[in-house]
Motif scaffolding. Structure first.
Motif, PDB file in Angstrom:
ATOM      1  N   CYS A 102       0.825  -1.208   0.000  1.00 46.62           N
ATOM      2  CA  CYS A 102       0.000   0.000   0.000  1.00 46.62           C
ATOM      3  C   CYS A 102       0.862   1.263   0.000  1.00 46.62           C
ATOM      4  N   PHE A 103       1.904   1.281   0.812  1.00 46.13           N
ATOM      5  CA  PHE A 103       2.764   2.461   0.884  1.00 46.13           C
ATOM      6  C   PHE A 103       3.528   2.695  -0.420  1.00 46.13           C
ATOM      7  N   ILE A 106       2.297   5.398  -2.926  1.00 41.16           N
ATOM      8  CA  ILE A 106       2.727   6.788  -2.793  1.00 41.16           C
ATOM      9  C   ILE A 106       3.933   7.037  -3.692  1.00 41.16           C
ATOM     10  N   ASN A 110       4.136   9.531  -7.004  1.00 39.72           N
ATOM     11  CA  ASN A 110       5.147  10.579  -7.101  1.00 39.72           C
ATOM     12  C   ASN A 110       5.969  10.452  -8.379  1.00 39.72           C
ATOM     13  N   ASP A 186      -2.166  11.362  -8.268  1.00 40.41           N
ATOM     14  CA  ASP A 186      -2.074  11.702  -6.845  1.00 40.41           C
ATOM     15  C   ASP A 186      -3.280  11.254  -6.030  1.00 40.41           C
ATOM     16  N   LYS A 189      -2.898   8.406  -3.398  1.00 37.91           N
ATOM     17  CA  LYS A 189      -1.972   8.477  -2.265  1.00 37.91           C
ATOM     18  C   LYS A 189      -2.684   8.320  -0.924  1.00 37.91           C
ATOM     19  N   MET A 190      -3.649   9.174  -0.667  1.00 38.37           N
ATOM     20  CA  MET A 190      -4.288   9.186   0.640  1.00 38.37           C
ATOM     21  C   MET A 190      -5.018   7.881   0.948  1.00 38.37           C
ATOM     22  N   TYR A 192      -4.521   4.777  -0.128  1.00 34.89           N
ATOM     23  CA  TYR A 192      -3.629   3.646   0.096  1.00 34.89           C
ATOM     24  C   TYR A 192      -2.722   3.857   1.308  1.00 34.89           C
ATOM     25  N   ALA A 193      -2.387   5.110   1.623  1.00 29.77           N
ATOM     26  CA  ALA A 193      -1.610   5.376   2.834  1.00 29.77           C
ATOM     27  C   ALA A 193      -2.426   4.990   4.068  1.00 29.77           C
ATOM     28  N   ARG A 194      -3.704   5.345   4.086  1.00 27.10           N
ATOM     29  CA  ARG A 194      -4.558   4.994   5.222  1.00 27.10           C
ATOM     30  C   ARG A 194      -4.772   3.486   5.318  1.00 27.10           C
ATOM     31  N   GLY A 196      -2.655   1.214   4.313  1.00 29.41           N
ATOM     32  CA  GLY A 196      -1.405   0.659   4.831  1.00 29.41           C
ATOM     33  C   GLY A 196      -1.316   0.790   6.332  1.00 29.41           C
ATOM     34  N   GLY A 197      -1.725   1.944   6.871  1.00 26.87           N
ATOM     35  CA  GLY A 197      -1.732   2.134   8.312  1.00 26.87           C
ATOM     36  C   GLY A 197      -2.681   1.186   9.011  1.00 26.87           C
TER      37      GLY A 197
END
Length: 415
Positions: A102-103, A106, A110, A186, A189-190, A192-194, A196-197
């Motif tokens: 997931c991370f 990002i 980019n 972009d 990003k948000m 998949y970052a969430r 991953g967390g």
């Protein structure tokens, strides 16, 4: 028609020792929810990245190819990891690997690099593969073998719940950004970052939670070759390959299909709602299936559902307008219990080879790589609508498995 054994009692899982495994089963359902949510987001990524990178159908469906290839590459090693670490530790490792995938989204956003997106999908799917190899047989073993299809169907219902919510989130956060040409990639990003967390939090929880130790027998001398001597397992591997391929193909192409001018001409964000309807059908079907399998054998349910899916896809191919659109959405209802039922039928009577059989069945999930890619090629060459002949043929084989192929045959069993 012969039927598998079916008990009309004890829907709640209880082992031979009389213990009730309802609490650990409830904890495990969180895994089924998460990988359902993550997997169905691919259906949103396909039209989104197709637009961002100006891809054709074959190129866009490399998303599913890379994701589901991980099952083929990683399932047998994952089975070995589970044998060495145990089911619970295997789950922790799987969650951690999925979080890393997931991370990586990002980084891919980019760099604005499609190959990096594909790599991130592979890593994410590798983690999910380890979760599948750990959790599916664990759930099957949490109670009597005759009620395993109902337990797997129940937990798969929460997999479908994740699949229902995934398109809603994806349509809002990802497809909603398509109107902004400057957004590029972009928008991923948000979300998949969430995710991953959330996966890392689950890994910590599973590291410390107390789950019962389940022993499926000493399989140290067993091999995958030994497992493949069971004909019903081999036929089940083929059935899983075709089922996952068909289900993924349909889910991947609903948005583009509804965008066709002779179907409805919907834009991507509006069509994404129908992906939700598709997976909602699977969710409803799994809860209904749990109840029906109290009185109807699992193999018969599988046969009937496969026949209905075939009929609906014939409507998709032969008719235009929303008749075809709703027929495609309706396939989700009949997909509902196919995976857990095929899985439980295929590992029946394997004894200490159950984990080996599980590894082979999870390897067959690679069908989600090849069938959609083949359908993407067909869509580019002969047309999107006619290409749905391919998943229809997959369901014909699944109907055969429910009718005859499920019957246990192998060393030490009645032939």
């Amino acid at each position: 028609m012969a039927q598998v054994p079916n008990s009309a009692s004890a829907a709640m899982p209880a082992g031979a020792d009389g213990k009730n495994y309802l609490v650990p089963l409830a904890i495990l359902t969180s895994l089924f929810f998460m990988w359902g949510f993550l997997t169905v987001l691919n259906d949103i990524l396909i039209p989104y990245l197709k637009n961002v990178f100006n891809l054709n159908y074959t190129q866009a469906l490399l998303i599913q190819f890379c994701f589901f290839t991980a099952y083929g590459v990683c399932s047998i090693p994952a089975g070995n990891i589970v044998k060495k670490l145990g089911y619970q530790r295997g789950i922790v490792v799987g969650l951690t690997i999925a979080a890393i995938g997931c991370f990586m989204f990002i980084l891919a956003a980019n760099m604005l690099a499609y190959p990096v997106f594909l790599g991130a999908l592979f890593v994410l799917a590798a983690g999910i593969t380890l979760l599948q190899v750990s959790a599916n047989p664990y759930v099957a073993l949490l109670g009597p073998s005759e009620t395993a299809p109902r337990r797997l169907t129940l937990t798969q219902a929460f997999n479908s719940l994740g699949a229902v919510l995934g398109p809603i989130v994806g349509a809002t956060l990802i497809l909603g950004a398509m109107a902004d040409a400057s957004a590029g990639a972009d928008a991923v990003k948000m979300p998949y970052a969430r995710l991953g967390g959330a996966l890392l939090i689950l890994a910590v929880i599973f590291m410390f939670v107390k789950l019962p130790k389940i022993n499926d027998g000493d399989s140290s001398e067993g091999s995958y070759g030994d497992a493949m001597k069971f004909k019903h397992l081999v036929l089940g591997v083929i059935a899983i390959f075709l089922y996952v391929g068909a289900e993924v193909s349909i889910g991947s192409l609903i948005i583009n299909f509804l965008g066709e001018s002779h179907i409805s001409g919907m834009d991507e964000e509006a069509a994404a709602r129908y992906v939700t309807f598709y997976w909602t059908g699977a969710l409803i079907g799994r809860f209904v299936g749990v109840a029906l399998m109290l009185v109807v054998a699992g193999n018969i349910m599988l046969f009937v559902n496969a026949i209905m899916a075939t009929i609906l896809l014939a409507v998709v191919v032969l008719f235009d307008g929303m008749v075809a659109g709703w027929a495609m959405v309706g396939v989700g209802l009949f997909n509902s219990l196919m995976f857990p039922t095929i899985f439980s039928l295929a590992i029946a009577k394997l004894g200490p080879l159950a984990s080996r059989g599980s590894g082979l069945l999870c390897t067959a999930i690679i069908g989600g790589a090849f069938i959609p890619l083949l359908q993407g090629y067909m869509a580019d060459t002969i047309g999107l609508q006619i290409s749905f002949i391919l998943p229809a043929l997959c369901y014909v084989y699944i109907a055969f498995y429910g009718l005859r192929g499920w019957q246990p045959k192998g060393p030490g069993l009645n032939q």
